[in-house]
Write a protein that holds these residues in place. Structure first.
Motif, PDB file in Angstrom:
ATOM      1  N   PHE A  59       7.309 -16.314   2.146  1.00 51.72           N
ATOM      2  CA  PHE A  59       8.349 -16.194   3.161  1.00 51.72           C
ATOM      3  C   PHE A  59       9.668 -15.689   2.604  1.00 51.72           C
ATOM      4  CE2 PHE A  59       5.582 -19.149   5.515  1.00 51.72           C
ATOM      5  CZ  PHE A  59       5.465 -18.403   6.677  1.00 51.72           C
ATOM      6  N   SER A  60       9.892 -15.956   1.362  1.00 55.95           N
ATOM      7  CA  SER A  60      11.155 -15.504   0.766  1.00 55.95           C
ATOM      8  C   SER A  60      11.063 -14.092   0.196  1.00 55.95           C
ATOM      9  CB  SER A  60      11.589 -16.469  -0.334  1.00 55.95           C
ATOM     10  OG  SER A  60      10.624 -16.483  -1.389  1.00 55.95           O
ATOM     11  N   ALA A  61       9.832 -13.524   0.205  1.00 58.10           N
ATOM     12  CA  ALA A  61       9.657 -12.177  -0.375  1.00 58.10           C
ATOM     13  C   ALA A  61      10.380 -11.135   0.479  1.00 58.10           C
ATOM     14  CB  ALA A  61       8.169 -11.842  -0.459  1.00 58.10           C
ATOM     15  N   LYS A  62      11.086 -10.259  -0.164  1.00 59.37           N
ATOM     16  CA  LYS A  62      11.768  -9.153   0.498  1.00 59.37           C
ATOM     17  C   LYS A  62      11.215  -7.842  -0.067  1.00 59.37           C
ATOM     18  CE  LYS A  62      14.581 -11.874   2.739  1.00 59.37           C
ATOM     19  NZ  LYS A  62      14.494 -12.048   4.196  1.00 59.37           N
ATOM     20  N   VAL A  63      10.472  -7.115   0.751  1.00 65.00           N
ATOM     21  CA  VAL A  63       9.886  -5.838   0.319  1.00 65.00           C
ATOM     22  C   VAL A  63      10.857  -4.717   0.655  1.00 65.00           C
ATOM     23  CG1 VAL A  63       7.913  -4.303   0.493  1.00 65.00           C
ATOM     24  CG2 VAL A  63       7.596  -6.770   0.739  1.00 65.00           C
ATOM     25  N   THR A  65       0.838  -1.206   0.000  1.00 63.99           N
ATOM     26  CA  THR A  65       0.000   0.000   0.000  1.00 63.99           C
ATOM     27  C   THR A  65       0.869   1.252   0.000  1.00 63.99           C
ATOM     28  OG1 THR A  65      -1.748  -1.162   1.207  1.00 63.99           O
ATOM     29  CG2 THR A  65      -1.814   1.240   1.245  1.00 63.99           C
ATOM     30  N   LYS A  66       1.946   1.230   0.800  1.00 59.22           N
ATOM     31  CA  LYS A  66       2.883   2.355   0.788  1.00 59.22           C
ATOM     32  C   LYS A  66       3.449   2.596  -0.599  1.00 59.22           C
ATOM     33  CE  LYS A  66       4.876   2.304   5.463  1.00 59.22           C
ATOM     34  NZ  LYS A  66       6.127   2.077   6.201  1.00 59.22           N
ATOM     35  N   LEU A  67       3.888   1.499  -1.223  1.00 59.27           N
ATOM     36  CA  LEU A  67       4.484   1.625  -2.548  1.00 59.27           C
ATOM     37  C   LEU A  67       3.487   2.173  -3.558  1.00 59.27           C
ATOM     38  CD1 LEU A  67       6.534  -1.700  -2.742  1.00 59.27           C
ATOM     39  CD2 LEU A  67       7.469   0.616  -2.734  1.00 59.27           C
ATOM     40  N   LYS A  68       2.274   1.613  -3.542  1.00 60.38           N
ATOM     41  CA  LYS A  68       1.274   1.994  -4.548  1.00 60.38           C
ATOM     42  C   LYS A  68       0.736   3.407  -4.338  1.00 60.38           C
ATOM     43  CE  LYS A  68      -0.679  -2.498  -5.903  1.00 60.38           C
ATOM     44  NZ  LYS A  68      -1.901  -3.330  -5.910  1.00 60.38           N
ATOM     45  N   GLU A  69       0.391   3.710  -3.082  1.00 62.46           N
ATOM     46  CA  GLU A  69      -0.370   4.927  -2.832  1.00 62.46           C
ATOM     47  C   GLU A  69       0.488   6.117  -2.403  1.00 62.46           C
ATOM     48  OE1 GLU A  69      -3.528   4.182  -0.131  1.00 62.46           O
ATOM     49  OE2 GLU A  69      -4.404   2.568  -1.305  1.00 62.46           O
ATOM     50  N   ILE A  82       6.298  -3.424  -7.100  1.00 61.84           N
ATOM     51  CA  ILE A  82       4.841  -3.591  -6.914  1.00 61.84           C
ATOM     52  C   ILE A  82       4.336  -4.827  -7.638  1.00 61.84           C
ATOM     53  CG2 ILE A  82       2.606  -2.557  -7.462  1.00 61.84           C
ATOM     54  CD1 ILE A  82       3.893   0.170  -6.932  1.00 61.84           C
ATOM     55  N   ASP A  83       4.783  -4.998  -8.900  1.00 59.20           N
ATOM     56  CA  ASP A  83       4.347  -6.165  -9.687  1.00 59.20           C
ATOM     57  C   ASP A  83       4.795  -7.457  -9.019  1.00 59.20           C
ATOM     58  OD1 ASP A  83       4.912  -4.527 -12.900  1.00 59.20           O
ATOM     59  OD2 ASP A  83       3.210  -4.486 -11.519  1.00 59.20           O
ATOM     60  N   ILE A 140       4.658   6.088  -2.267  1.00 59.38           N
ATOM     61  CA  ILE A 140       5.997   6.227  -2.849  1.00 59.38           C
ATOM     62  C   ILE A 140       5.950   6.325  -4.370  1.00 59.38           C
ATOM     63  CG2 ILE A 140       8.231   5.089  -3.089  1.00 59.38           C
ATOM     64  CD1 ILE A 140       7.844   3.955  -0.290  1.00 59.38           C
ATOM     65  N   TYR A 141       5.228   5.411  -5.022  1.00 61.12           N
ATOM     66  CA  TYR A 141       5.181   5.417  -6.490  1.00 61.12           C
ATOM     67  C   TYR A 141       4.588   6.721  -7.026  1.00 61.12           C
ATOM     68  CZ  TYR A 141       4.315   3.747 -11.239  1.00 61.12           C
ATOM     69  OH  TYR A 141       4.291   3.611 -12.599  1.00 61.12           O
ATOM     70  N   PRO A 142       3.424   7.187  -6.486  1.00 57.87           N
ATOM     71  CA  PRO A 142       2.904   8.484  -6.969  1.00 57.87           C
ATOM     72  C   PRO A 142       3.848   9.641  -6.686  1.00 57.87           C
ATOM     73  CG  PRO A 142       1.190   7.275  -5.793  1.00 57.87           C
ATOM     74  CD  PRO A 142       2.476   6.541  -5.557  1.00 57.87           C
TER      75      PRO A 142
END
Length: 565
Positions: A220-224, A118-122, A204-205, A124-126
């Motif tokens: 579990f392996s995802a790193k945001v 949500t941070k990325l989409k709403e 985001i994708d 940081i990205y904008p």
């Protein structure tokens, strides 16, 4: 073959531990061969057993144990931050550790990823999109301003003889070199920002695929990587050279008397940009506490003044405020002590139309009848803008150190906003997309102006009984015409206007003895009354405290009001 998958392909029966597992009891989370199904059912007849084919088992979501590949991990060790199987749990390695159901941890992990997403989409990205757009606009503006500069040089050169053509070309070449150098820096800056925008989109994708995946190992392996984007790029602000004409004097060097370019720069501002915020992004997935409107705003301090009919107030800093009245004197007050610190009389001895404070802390005021905008520097008053056929009503200093001046024509039939950099006119805002005037006009009408944190320009237009908000390009966003019922049910006629760190717009409503708060999209939020008496001038400090100058002849005080938590 991938280890975990291969381990699941040869999953053995948990009872006999020899035959391949064909059936899954989802009630007991046990893998069984066909022979052991009956034995398992009889072993605990008090429970209703739910059997599914092993290929379609729900437990296929469970990852294989890193240490015991033939075992599924149905538990999560909080201390070790890894999935563990029953064999791991029974070992000494996890004694005393906080063990959780893995599906519960899965939900928590997904929730955290969704929050970061949500941070990325709403946010940081904008924000990066806006920054890229800002840099692109600055490049376009830089091109235009350098074209204007080139025209000025050419115009000045036309009054000279042909022998100065060589010097003229050299000066223009210097300007082109400056422009190209600045554009190269800005282009490189834009490329870096666009690369960040692309990286954020890829992030985001990737997160979308992780969130929608049924493979828990991917979760579990995802790193945001949100933190790598939270520090925004520096804001590059080009400084244009100024063409300084020289006097025609045969005894001086030709270059000196013709004119030269002043030094230019490309300023890098560490905190030039701010993170774009939306109401939704502030509420979801934000680690920073968000200020909320108080149910009951409260008066913190009251500053008594020597003035009557107070009509303006502006913060010099968090400890001092400038005020103006119907007379020609502007006074500086200590907020905490309530004492007068300084006073200035306008150069013309006329009442100032509006007051503002620059980033450097200099006081700016408009002289309506004198057709000028003036700045007080080092105890001296300097005229920075002189108008022809127009009279300045009000002024504000922008975040980019420009001045926004709203003015009337001499015949009171037209009103407009003009942006100045120093004494140079940069932008005029007067009409909407269909050619209709954005602002009312008339001798009795008053306009006040401010810039919002999102760079919108906000004008209180009492002639139109509305607040007019346009974006940075001068395009109309909305008109706010008040909220019903108002405290005294009198017509909305806005005066003072200011904004805060949340992009709220606050405007004074003296007939209803209150202040309206609306959001950056024009939606009404609440009233502030706090026993106000004809609130007129408004400003906010860096802590979002509101200062209200009361115009009532019976109450010439400035109130400091806390309205945010």
């Amino acid at each position: 073959m991938e280890p975990r998958i291969s381990a699941q392909d040869v999953m053995k029966c948990n009872m006999c531990e020899t035959a391949d597992a064909k059936i899954r009891c989802d009630s007991c989370l046990v893998n069984l061969c066909t022979t052991c199904v009956g034995t398992h059912t009889i072993s605990d007849e008090s429970k209703k057993h739910v059997f599914v084919k092993f290929q379609s088992r729900k437990s296929s979501l469970y990852p294989g144990c890193i240490l015991h590949g033939y075992k599924q991990c149905e538990t999560y060790c909080n201390q070790c931050d890894i999935p563990v199987c029953n064999t791991c749990v029974a070992s000494d390695q996890h004694i005393g550790h906080d063990l959780l159901k893995i599906l519960q941890v899965l939900d928590d992990k997904k929730r955290k990823i969704i929050e970061e997403q949500t941070k990325l989409k709403e946010t940081i990205y904008p924000t990066y999109q806006d920054i890229a757009s800002d840099v692109q606009n600055r490049m376009s503006q830089l091109e235009k301003e350098h074209e204007d500069l080139s025209t000025d040089i050419t115009s000045h050169g036309e009054v000279w003889h042909r022998e100065i053509d060589k010097l003229l070309k050299k000066l223009k070449a210097e300007d082109d070199e400056i422009k190209n150098a600045q554009l190269r820096v800005l282009q490189k800056h834009l490329d870096e920002i666009n690369k960040k925008v692309s990286d954020i989109k890829d992030e985001i994708d990737s997160n979308d695929m992780t969130i929608n995946s049924k493979d828990i190992s991917k979760v579990f392996s995802a790193k945001v990587n949100v933190d790598r984007y939270t520090k925004l790029p520096r804001k590059l602000v080009p400084s244009l050279p100024e063409f300084i004409p020289g006097r025609i004097d045969e005894e001086e060097e030709l270059r000196k008397i013709f004119g030269a370019l002043s030094p230019s720069s490309l300023i890098s501002e560490e905190h030039g940009y701010s993170m774009k915020t939306t109401q939704k992004s502030l509420e979801v997935g934000s680690s920073t506490p968000v200020k909320q409107l108080l149910d009951e705003p409260e008066t913190v301090t009251t500053i008594r003044t020597r003035q009557i009919y107070l009509s303006g107030v502006v913060c010099l800093n968090d400890e001092e405020i400038w005020t103006k009245e119907n007379g020609s004197i502007m006074r500086l007050y200590s907020i905490n002590q309530g004492s007068e610190l300084k006073a200035f009389r306008t150069k013309s001895d006329r009442m100032p139309g509006g007051i503002a404070v620059t980033k450097n802390g200099d006081l700016v005021y408009t002289d309506y009848d004198g057709r000028s905008v003036n700045i007080v520097k080092n105890e001296e008053i300097e005229e920075v803008i002189k108008l022809q056929k127009w009279k300045p009503r009000n002024v504000c200093s922008t975040f980019s150190s420009d001045l926004l001046v709203i003015m009337d024509s001499d015949d009171f039939r037209k009103s407009k906003v003009v942006r100045y950099s120093g004494s140079t006119e940069k932008q005029t805002i007067q009409f909407d997309d269909i050619g209709k005037s954005l602002f009312s006009s008339g001798f009795l009408y008053r306009h006040m102006i401010t810039e919002n944190r999102n760079l919108d320009i906000c004008v209180s237009d009492n002639g139109a009984k509305s607040v007019v908000v346009v974006n940075q390009a001068g395009k109309l966003k909305f008109r706010y015409k008040g909220h019903t019922p108002a405290p005294k049910n009198k017509p909305f006629s806005p005066r003072g206007i200011t904004t805060d760190s949340l992009c709220h717009i606050l405007t004074a409503d003296p007939f209803n003895d209150c202040v309206h708060i609306i959001d950056q999209d024009g939606q009404f939020l609440c009233f502030i009354d706090c026993e106000l008496s004809e609130p007129w001038g408004l400003c906010t400090d860096t802590n979002d405290n509101l200062f209200v100058a009361q115009r009532s002849m019976f109450d010439s005080r400035v109130k400091k009001i806390k309205y945010l938590q």
